[in-house]
Each structure stands twice: as structure tokens, then as C-alpha cells.
Design a protein around this motif. Structure first.
Motif, mmCIF file in Angstrom:
data_model
loop_
_atom_site.group_PDB
_atom_site.id
_atom_site.type_symbol
_atom_site.label_atom_id
_atom_site.label_comp_id
_atom_site.label_asym_id
_atom_site.label_seq_id
_atom_site.Cartn_x
_atom_site.Cartn_y
_atom_site.Cartn_z
ATOM 1 N N GLN A 181 1.437 4.796 -6.660
ATOM 2 C CA GLN A 181 0.690 5.560 -5.661
ATOM 3 C C GLN A 181 -0.707 5.904 -6.161
ATOM 4 N N GLN A 185 -3.268 3.985 -3.642
ATOM 5 C CA GLN A 185 -3.367 4.806 -2.433
ATOM 6 C C GLN A 185 -4.748 4.763 -1.775
ATOM 7 N N ASP A 204 8.438 -4.729 -4.177
ATOM 8 C CA ASP A 204 9.134 -3.886 -3.207
ATOM 9 C C ASP A 204 8.516 -2.499 -3.125
ATOM 10 N N GLU A 205 7.919 -2.015 -4.218
ATOM 11 C CA GLU A 205 7.228 -0.730 -4.202
ATOM 12 C C GLU A 205 5.785 -0.855 -3.731
ATOM 13 N N GLU A 208 4.198 -0.829 0.558
ATOM 14 C CA GLU A 208 3.716 0.358 1.277
ATOM 15 C C GLU A 208 2.195 0.398 1.360
ATOM 16 N N TYR A 209 1.523 -0.391 0.536
ATOM 17 C CA TYR A 209 0.074 -0.282 0.390
ATOM 18 C C TYR A 209 -0.616 -1.565 0.855
ATOM 19 N N GLY A 250 4.078 -6.550 4.680
ATOM 20 C CA GLY A 250 3.731 -5.228 4.183
ATOM 21 C C GLY A 250 3.688 -4.217 5.308
ATOM 22 N N LYS A 251 3.541 -2.953 4.947
ATOM 23 C CA LYS A 251 3.519 -1.898 5.952
ATOM 24 C C LYS A 251 2.304 -1.995 6.851
ATOM 25 N N SER A 252 1.145 -2.338 6.271
ATOM 26 C CA SER A 252 -0.085 -2.373 7.054
ATOM 27 C C SER A 252 -0.615 -3.784 7.281
#
Length: 285
Positions: A181, A185, A204-205, A208-209, A250-252
Motif C-alpha cells: 500500500q 497507493q 494477487d495483492e 488493487e492498484y 485489476g481493480k481499476s
């Protein structure tokens, strides 16, 4: 007829006897010294125009030691320079046993310093760089060879104008202290963001980015594979993603992950069906 049967049995017995010996000789003396160069276009709308056709070379997991001579090291660096890269990235595990690699260490550093890349040379820690006495030495060692070692940090690589891409590096996930993060971030979706991290399953972590392209090693492609079966053994944090390119959601935005098979060997000085690899990435808008 009886003599012919005996003859064929002798031939088959000889083949069965010679096959494992020939396989071992190939795996220990030939494949370990060969080199596969993989070229991949990285197409992404976030790549600035001034980075069009920028060439990135990745090498990984050299595991310098008694099974990787200075002659082999020099040949590797010559091959990298022949590709004429703009950026070079190293994704960890430079020396197999850092504490034991004493008298050879300085000359290997001199060889590494001969890599040319006008937009920079960047490296991250692998588990062998953190362990074996390398944790306090590796960063300085690589910096003296002209590399920027990224430990939970992000920098901008700028072209001749104001265009840039970002490159981030996370500490080793097995023996280091990665700060996902903290490091990722502040990445912007509009930018083209590269991430260097030794272990591929860490992705996998990362999903989020807004990372566009993760470059990893660690797996050695299993180091020993069998046709139609694949790797016999996979290592921790390289079980899901073992070699080559993966396209992930990915998330975004989408994330591409490339897992390099590495150059050297560890535990046993053999490779089979998993050639040492240099990865070349050509950025395309």
C-alpha cells in the motif's frame, strides 16, 4: 530368430541404460549454458508517445556462484548489450549464497557494471539477496554496479520531454518487508506503471492498484519440466504463475504479468525443458 530377440533386448537395454545418463548430461552441461531470448510487445494506451518502441530487457535469478563462471557472466552481459536496451531491470536473486561468494564478488560486480542502458538500470531484492548474508550488502553492491535498487519505492523515468512512465519496486515477499500500500497507493491510472517484484504470486495483492505491467522472476520456470506435464516442482509464491505472460483483471485497469525463467540454477545445477531466459519488452502505444 532366438538370436535376433536377444539382440533386440540388448539394444533396448542399452538405450534404457544410456537415456538417463544422456538426459543428465544435457540438463547439467548444455541447457544450463544455453539462452533463450523472448521478445514481447507491450501494448498499452497509457504509454506516452516518446516511449514508443522503448526497449526494456529483464534478467533474473542469475544465482552467481561456483556453477556460473565469470565467462558465462560476461557472455550474458554482452548479449544484453547487443540487444541495445533503453532500460534494464533485474528482478532478484543475484548470488546464490552471498556470504560464501567472497573472492569472486568484486569481479562479478565489474562485469555487471558494463551493462549499458540510457534510461537506467533498476533492481529489486530476491529471497537469496535478503538471505545468506546479503541483506546488508546487496543494495550497495548493485548501486556500485550502476543499478538503482528499488525497495518499496516508486520513481519516474523521463524521456527527452516531460513524458514519463513510473517504475516501482517492492521488497522481497519471503524474507523482506514489502509495503504494498505504501508503495503503490499514489500511482495514477492515467500513467503507465511498471512494477518489479521478485515473487510472481504477489500479484494477487497488487491487483488493487493501477499497475499496468508486473515483471517477476523467482520460479526458474520450475527449473526442471517434463513434456506435456510441466514443472515437477514449483516454489513458494511461484506456484500459480510459473513462466511467460499472464493477462489479469485489476481493480481499476488490466494488468499484464510476465514471469521470467531466470538465468542460473539453485539447489541442483541442472535445467531441463526450462532454458535460461532473457526477456525483451518493446513498449507500444
Amino acid at each position: 530368430m532366438f538370436q535376433q530377440k536377444i539382440k533386440w533386448k540388448c539394444v533396448i537395454s542399452l538405450i534404457l541404460f544410456m537415456f538417463p545418463i544422456a538426459t543428465y548430461l544435457y540438463a547439467s552441461h548444455f541447457e544450463t549454458k544455453s539462452l533463450s531470448i523472448t521478445w514481447t510487445d507491450i501494448k498499452n494506451p497509457n504509454i506516452p508517445e516518446s516511449f514508443q518502441n522503448v526497449k526494456i530487457v529483464q534478467f533474473s535469478d542469475t544465482h552467481f556462484g561456483p556453477n556460473f563462471s565469470h565467462k558465462q557472466q560476461k557472455m550474458l552481459i554482452d548479449q544484453i548489450n547487443e540487444i541495445n536496451p533503453d532500460i534494464v531491470v533485474f528482478t532478484g536473486d543475484l548470488i546464490d549464497k552471498f556470504r560464501e561468494y567472497t573472492s569472486e564478488k568484486k569481479y562479478s560486480q565489474t562485469i555487471l557494471s558494463q551493462i549499458h542502458a540510457p534510461l537506467g538500470k533498476y533492481a529489486v531484492f530476491g529471497n537469496h539477496d535478503r538471505g545468506g548474508g546479503g541483506g546488508y550488502l546487496y543494495e550497495q553492491y548493485m548501486e556500485e554496479a550502476g543499478f538503482t535498487v528499488l525497495v518499496n519505492e516508486t520513481i519516474k523515468i523521463k524521456a527527452s520531454n516531460d513524458d514519463y512512465i513510473t517504475i516501482s519496486g517492492l521488497d522481497d515477499f519471503l524474507l523482506g518487508k514489502p509495503k504494498v500500500q505504501h508503495t503503490l497507493q499514489h500511482l495514477q491510472e492515467k500513467d503507465f506503471n511498471i512494477l518489479l517484484v521478485h515473487e510472481p504470486d504477489a500479484v494477487d495483492e497488487v491487483l488493487e492498484y493501477p499497475v499496468d505491467f508486473q515483471v517477476s522472476g523467482h520460479s526458474h520456470g520450475g527449473q526442471v519440466q517434463l513434456p506435456f506435464i510441466g514443472p515437477i516442482i514449483t516454489t513458494s509464491l511461484a506456484k500459480q504463475y510459473v513462466e511467460g505472460m499472464y493477462s489479469l483483471k485489476g481493480k481499476s485497469k488490466p494488468l499484464q504479468l510476465y514471469v521470467n525463467r531466470g538465468i542460473g540454477t539453485t539447489r541442483m545445477p541442472i535445467r531441463f525443458w526450462s532454458k535460461p531466459e532473457l526477456s525483451v519488452f518493446l513498449l507500444k502505444n
